[in-house]
Design a protein around this motif. Structure first.
Motif, PDB file in Angstrom:
ATOM      1  N   THR A  40      14.952 -11.164  25.221  1.00 14.13           N
ATOM      2  CA  THR A  40      16.174 -11.668  25.606  1.00 14.13           C
ATOM      3  C   THR A  40      16.365 -11.604  27.046  1.00 14.13           C
ATOM      4  O   THR A  40      17.466 -12.301  27.475  1.00 14.13           O
ATOM      5  N   ARG A  48      14.874 -17.292  25.546  1.00 14.66           N
ATOM      6  CA  ARG A  48      16.093 -16.256  25.273  1.00 14.66           C
ATOM      7  C   ARG A  48      16.679 -16.403  23.874  1.00 14.66           C
ATOM      8  O   ARG A  48      16.904 -15.463  22.985  1.00 14.66           O
ATOM      9  N   TRP A  49      17.205 -17.756  23.880  1.00 17.83           N
ATOM     10  CA  TRP A  49      18.065 -17.808  22.451  1.00 17.83           C
ATOM     11  C   TRP A  49      17.320 -17.867  21.469  1.00 17.83           C
ATOM     12  O   TRP A  49      17.753 -17.239  20.307  1.00 17.83           O
ATOM     13  N   ILE A  52      16.956 -14.331  20.245  1.00 17.57           N
ATOM     14  CA  ILE A  52      18.152 -13.997  19.561  1.00 17.57           C
ATOM     15  C   ILE A  52      18.234 -14.311  18.021  1.00 17.57           C
ATOM     16  O   ILE A  52      18.529 -13.752  17.322  1.00 17.57           O
ATOM     17  N   THR A  55      16.099 -12.650  15.677  1.00 18.79           N
ATOM     18  CA  THR A  55      16.394 -11.266  15.217  1.00 18.79           C
ATOM     19  C   THR A  55      16.834 -10.968  13.910  1.00 18.79           C
ATOM     20  O   THR A  55      16.523 -10.117  13.325  1.00 18.79           O
TER      21      THR A  55
END
Length: 64
Positions: A40, A48-49, A52, A55
């Motif tokens: 991230t 990065r997105w 997320i 996760t």
């Protein structure tokens, strides 16, 4: 498996947007959530997105 190897494997799955693969990888990889969290901080906003986003499936696979 080294942290660098884990990160490379996770990055490849995220680039392919393979959430099923991420879940399978997380089930088999110790420290998978730590690796996703570290991604991230990547410079690439899309990566990065996706870290997320991945996760959730990863945590669910680990909890099973």
């Amino acid at each position: 498996m080294s942290a660098r190897t884990k990160k490379a494997a996770a990055r490849a799955l995220l680039v392919a947007r393979d959430l099923t693969g991420i879940a399978s990888w997380a089930r088999d990889t110790r420290g998978a959530l730590r690796t996703l969290f570290s991604l991230t901080y990547e410079a690439d906003a899309l990566l990065r997105w996706r870290a997320i986003e991945a996760t959730g499936p990863a945590a669910s696979a680990i909890a099973e």
